[in-house]
Design an enzyme around this catalytic site. Structure first.
Site, PDB file in Angstrom:
ATOM      1  N   HIS A  77      -6.634  -8.272  -8.874  1.00 52.48           N
ATOM      2  CA  HIS A  77      -5.431  -8.856  -9.491  1.00 52.48           C
ATOM      3  C   HIS A  77      -5.000 -10.169  -8.818  1.00 52.48           C
ATOM      4  O   HIS A  77      -3.857 -10.366  -8.399  1.00 52.48           O
ATOM      5  CB  HIS A  77      -4.279  -7.858  -9.634  1.00 52.48           C
ATOM      6  CG  HIS A  77      -3.711  -7.224  -8.394  1.00 52.48           C
ATOM      7  ND1 HIS A  77      -3.421  -7.915  -7.257  1.00 52.48           N
ATOM      8  CD2 HIS A  77      -3.339  -5.947  -8.142  1.00 52.48           C
ATOM      9  CE1 HIS A  77      -2.895  -7.104  -6.360  1.00 52.48           C
ATOM     10  NE2 HIS A  77      -2.857  -5.904  -6.869  1.00 52.48           N
ATOM     11  N   HIS A 130       0.241   6.992  -3.838  1.00 50.47           N
ATOM     12  CA  HIS A 130       0.568   5.679  -4.403  1.00 50.47           C
ATOM     13  C   HIS A 130       0.079   5.639  -5.848  1.00 50.47           C
ATOM     14  O   HIS A 130      -1.046   6.043  -6.141  1.00 50.47           O
ATOM     15  CB  HIS A 130      -0.113   4.601  -3.553  1.00 50.47           C
ATOM     16  CG  HIS A 130       0.135   3.194  -3.971  1.00 50.47           C
ATOM     17  ND1 HIS A 130       1.246   2.800  -4.684  1.00 50.47           N
ATOM     18  CD2 HIS A 130      -0.589   2.055  -3.764  1.00 50.47           C
ATOM     19  CE1 HIS A 130       1.184   1.498  -4.902  1.00 50.47           C
ATOM     20  NE2 HIS A 130       0.077   1.027  -4.354  1.00 50.47           N
ATOM     21  N   GLU A 190      -0.407   2.999  -7.910  1.00 49.40           N
ATOM     22  CA  GLU A 190      -1.128   1.858  -8.478  1.00 49.40           C
ATOM     23  C   GLU A 190      -2.503   2.332  -8.959  1.00 49.40           C
ATOM     24  O   GLU A 190      -3.109   3.242  -8.381  1.00 49.40           O
ATOM     25  CB  GLU A 190      -1.236   0.717  -7.442  1.00 49.40           C
ATOM     26  CG  GLU A 190      -1.607  -0.595  -8.108  1.00 49.40           C
ATOM     27  CD  GLU A 190      -1.365  -1.843  -7.243  1.00 49.40           C
ATOM     28  OE1 GLU A 190      -0.978  -1.715  -6.068  1.00 49.40           O
ATOM     29  OE2 GLU A 190      -1.581  -2.954  -7.789  1.00 49.40           O
ATOM     30  N   ASP A 213      -5.502   1.538  -8.749  1.00 46.20           N
ATOM     31  CA  ASP A 213      -6.710   1.653  -7.922  1.00 46.20           C
ATOM     32  C   ASP A 213      -6.767   2.997  -7.186  1.00 46.20           C
ATOM     33  O   ASP A 213      -7.821   3.387  -6.688  1.00 46.20           O
ATOM     34  CB  ASP A 213      -6.856   0.483  -6.935  1.00 46.20           C
ATOM     35  CG  ASP A 213      -5.597   0.157  -6.170  1.00 46.20           C
ATOM     36  OD1 ASP A 213      -4.497   0.402  -6.679  1.00 46.20           O
ATOM     37  OD2 ASP A 213      -5.722  -0.358  -5.042  1.00 46.20           O
ATOM     38  N   HIS A 227       3.925  -0.670  -0.660  1.00 50.69           N
ATOM     39  CA  HIS A 227       4.498  -1.871  -1.240  1.00 50.69           C
ATOM     40  C   HIS A 227       5.044  -1.656  -2.644  1.00 50.69           C
ATOM     41  O   HIS A 227       5.468  -2.636  -3.281  1.00 50.69           O
ATOM     42  CB  HIS A 227       3.456  -3.008  -1.225  1.00 50.69           C
ATOM     43  CG  HIS A 227       2.305  -2.787  -2.186  1.00 50.69           C
ATOM     44  ND1 HIS A 227       2.016  -3.675  -3.177  1.00 50.69           N
ATOM     45  CD2 HIS A 227       1.432  -1.794  -2.309  1.00 50.69           C
ATOM     46  CE1 HIS A 227       0.967  -3.247  -3.875  1.00 50.69           C
ATOM     47  NE2 HIS A 227       0.598  -2.102  -3.354  1.00 50.69           N
ATOM     48  N   ASP A 280      -1.942   2.174   0.988  1.00 47.86           N
ATOM     49  CA  ASP A 280      -2.369   0.777   1.185  1.00 47.86           C
ATOM     50  C   ASP A 280      -2.115   0.263   2.616  1.00 47.86           C
ATOM     51  O   ASP A 280      -2.816  -0.640   3.086  1.00 47.86           O
ATOM     52  CB  ASP A 280      -1.594  -0.147   0.238  1.00 47.86           C
ATOM     53  CG  ASP A 280      -2.121  -0.105  -1.183  1.00 47.86           C
ATOM     54  OD1 ASP A 280      -3.259   0.335  -1.388  1.00 47.86           O
ATOM     55  OD2 ASP A 280      -1.381  -0.523  -2.091  1.00 47.86           O
ATOM     56  N   TYR A 336      -4.993  -8.956   4.096  1.00 48.12           N
ATOM     57  CA  TYR A 336      -4.330  -7.910   3.312  1.00 48.12           C
ATOM     58  C   TYR A 336      -2.812  -7.961   3.542  1.00 48.12           C
ATOM     59  O   TYR A 336      -2.020  -7.894   2.601  1.00 48.12           O
ATOM     60  CB  TYR A 336      -4.887  -6.532   3.702  1.00 48.12           C
ATOM     61  CG  TYR A 336      -4.540  -5.482   2.685  1.00 48.12           C
ATOM     62  CD1 TYR A 336      -5.347  -5.277   1.566  1.00 48.12           C
ATOM     63  CD2 TYR A 336      -3.387  -4.733   2.793  1.00 48.12           C
ATOM     64  CE1 TYR A 336      -5.014  -4.346   0.608  1.00 48.12           C
ATOM     65  CE2 TYR A 336      -3.036  -3.803   1.846  1.00 48.12           C
ATOM     66  CZ  TYR A 336      -3.853  -3.608   0.755  1.00 48.12           C
ATOM     67  OH  TYR A 336      -3.506  -2.697  -0.199  1.00 48.12           O
ATOM     68  N   HIS A 392      -7.793   1.681   1.623  1.00 50.50           N
ATOM     69  CA  HIS A 392      -8.770   0.590   1.469  1.00 50.50           C
ATOM     70  C   HIS A 392      -9.385   0.279   2.829  1.00 50.50           C
ATOM     71  O   HIS A 392      -8.653   0.027   3.805  1.00 50.50           O
ATOM     72  CB  HIS A 392      -8.106  -0.706   0.990  1.00 50.50           C
ATOM     73  CG  HIS A 392      -7.515  -0.636  -0.380  1.00 50.50           C
ATOM     74  ND1 HIS A 392      -8.282  -0.519  -1.521  1.00 50.50           N
ATOM     75  CD2 HIS A 392      -6.230  -0.696  -0.813  1.00 50.50           C
ATOM     76  CE1 HIS A 392      -7.488  -0.500  -2.581  1.00 50.50           C
ATOM     77  NE2 HIS A 392      -6.244  -0.606  -2.173  1.00 50.50           N
TER      78      HIS A 392
HETATM   79 FE1  FEO Z   1      -1.128  -0.878  -4.135  1.00 52.17          FE
HETATM   80 FE2  FEO Z   1      -4.371  -0.252  -3.300  1.00 52.17          FE
HETATM   81  O1  FEO Z   1      -2.865  -0.324  -4.409  1.00 52.17           O
END
Ligand code: FEO
Length: 404
Positions: free
Chosen positions: A28, A82, A84, A86, A148, A167, A195, A228
């Protein structure tokens, strides 16, 4: 999906069952030259529990890794730290396949997952301090709102002393080596910093508060397992906590970043003279022509800089589109403690400086000059003026560093 895909054991009863995305180069808008991983973790206890899932397209890879340890249908609980995509993209299909007894998320996570998927399964809300008995293992939850996303939370596995941090403390780094200490620390630092700069910088106040409350909780932490990149363990845990603390305070650094674009080379010449002037004061300078630097690299370099100098030609009465892109992005990251200035060449109108200064002012960058404009091509006198602007930037940074 290939039966060759395996889970990786991280303790006697915990497995990494995520996916490695070797191909992604644009996350993104974040340039991911090193790819990424979407980490999911399997906890073997009386209640077998999956912490997070992966991007939807990687669901079969995750299931194959789980199947190398247990029948996926034996999963009892799924915890979504989370929402999101991903990490939650594969959640509905995973739930449909493994039919867990329960799915857990923070209160805001329940809202976000519902808005994303309109799920036909129930999601149970958990809050900070809640504990979940897995039979032989205990999870406790720590909501980390706006770190976040509003839904973000950590899950702590008491008996194994593992913090599943979604994250936070992560990095976009596709790698088969699962632990930070198996990597070159220079790469780890750069990717962590990148990051932080690109994802977490707008929330530094909340990070400092979280670090403080984690300290007060005095949790023993053997591993920080992020969503990640590789897992932190041993002394590296203190290293990343220290980095986060430093980056969150955004101290003054003896470094200046110059970003610019150029049409016919004039603004580039000005950038070179400004850089020479900064260097003459002993301050490090990083010049990033936007024709060859992506916005995420600029954000990363800005994180450990004390000055942001921006240059643009005037094109059709506006700034160059690459500057508008990068400055809009940087403004959203809400950097602090920067001084700055602008420069650029123009043909006949020269509005770029006005717009650049407005961007810098909106970003709370303290302007130390009105900016340098030149018509068409800079002569020796203008290049000298640029050099002197560089000297002024370097000297101002030195003065402020000496008064810290
Ligand atoms: Fe905020 Fe890795 O997604």
């Amino acid at each position: 999906m290939s039966a060759h895909l395996k889970a990786i054991k991280i303790t006697d009863s915990i497995y990494w069952v995520g996916a490695i995305d070797w191909a992604i180069r644009d996350f993104h808008g974040y340039a991911t030259q090193e790819g990424s991983t979407y980490n999911a973790y399997l906890i073997i206890a009386d209640k077998i529990t999956l912490i997070d899932t992966v991007k939807a397209a990687f669901k079969d890879e995750m299931i194959a890794r789980i199947a190398s340890v247990i029948d996926p249908e034996k999963i009892d609980y799924i915890v979504s730290n989370h929402s999101e995509f991903d990490h939650s993209g594969a959640l509905p299909a995973t739930v449909a396949q493994v039919k867990p007894e329960k799915v857990f998320a923070s209160k805001m996570g329940v809202k976000a997952l519902t808005a994303h998927f309109r799920p036909d399964f129930e999601i149970t809300a958990v809050a900070t301090g809640d504990e979940l008995d897995l039979g032989g293992k205990t999870l406790s939850f720590i909501e980390t709102r706006m770190l976040h996303w509003p839904d973000s939370m950590f899950t702590y596995l008491k008996e194994d002393e593992i913090l599943f941090s979604q994250d936070a403390f992560g990095m976009h780094l596709a790698a088969s080596k699962l632990f930070v200490d198996e990597h070159d620390m220079r790469i780890i630092k750069w990717e962590s910093e990148k990051y932080f700069a690109n994802i977490l910088l707008p929330y530094t106040g909340k990070i400092l508060a979280l670090l403080k409350s984690l300290g007060e909780m005095n949790l023993p932490i053997k591993m920080i397992a992020t969503d990640h990149g590789p897992i932190w363990r041993g002394d590296d845990i203190n290293t990343v906590l220290k980095w986060y603390s430093e980056w969150s305070t955004q101290p003054l650094y003896p470094k200046a970043v110059i970003i610019y674009d150029t049409m016919w080379g004039s603004t580039a010449k000005m950038a070179t003279s400004i850089a020479d002037g900064i260097l003459s004061t002993g301050i490090e300078v990083k010049t990033l022509p936007l024709s060859g630097s992506d916005r995420s690299e600029v954000a990363t370099e800005m994180l450990d800089s004390g000055a942001l100098i921006v240059g643009s030609p005037t094109l059709n009465n506006q700034i160059f589109p690459s500057l508008a892109d990068t400055l809009t992005y940087l403004k959203g990251l809400r950097p602090a403690n920067l001084i700055g200035a602008s420069f650029g060449s123009h043909g006949w109108s020269g509005e770029a400086i006005k717009y650049l200064n407005q961007y810098l002012t909106d970003m709370n960058v303290e302007l130390i000059s009105d900016g340098i404009r030149v018509q068409y091509v800079p002569d020796e006198a203008t290049l000298r003026e640029c050099y002197e602007l560089g000297e002024a930037v370097g000297n101002e940074l030195k003065k402020r560093l000496n008064h810290k």
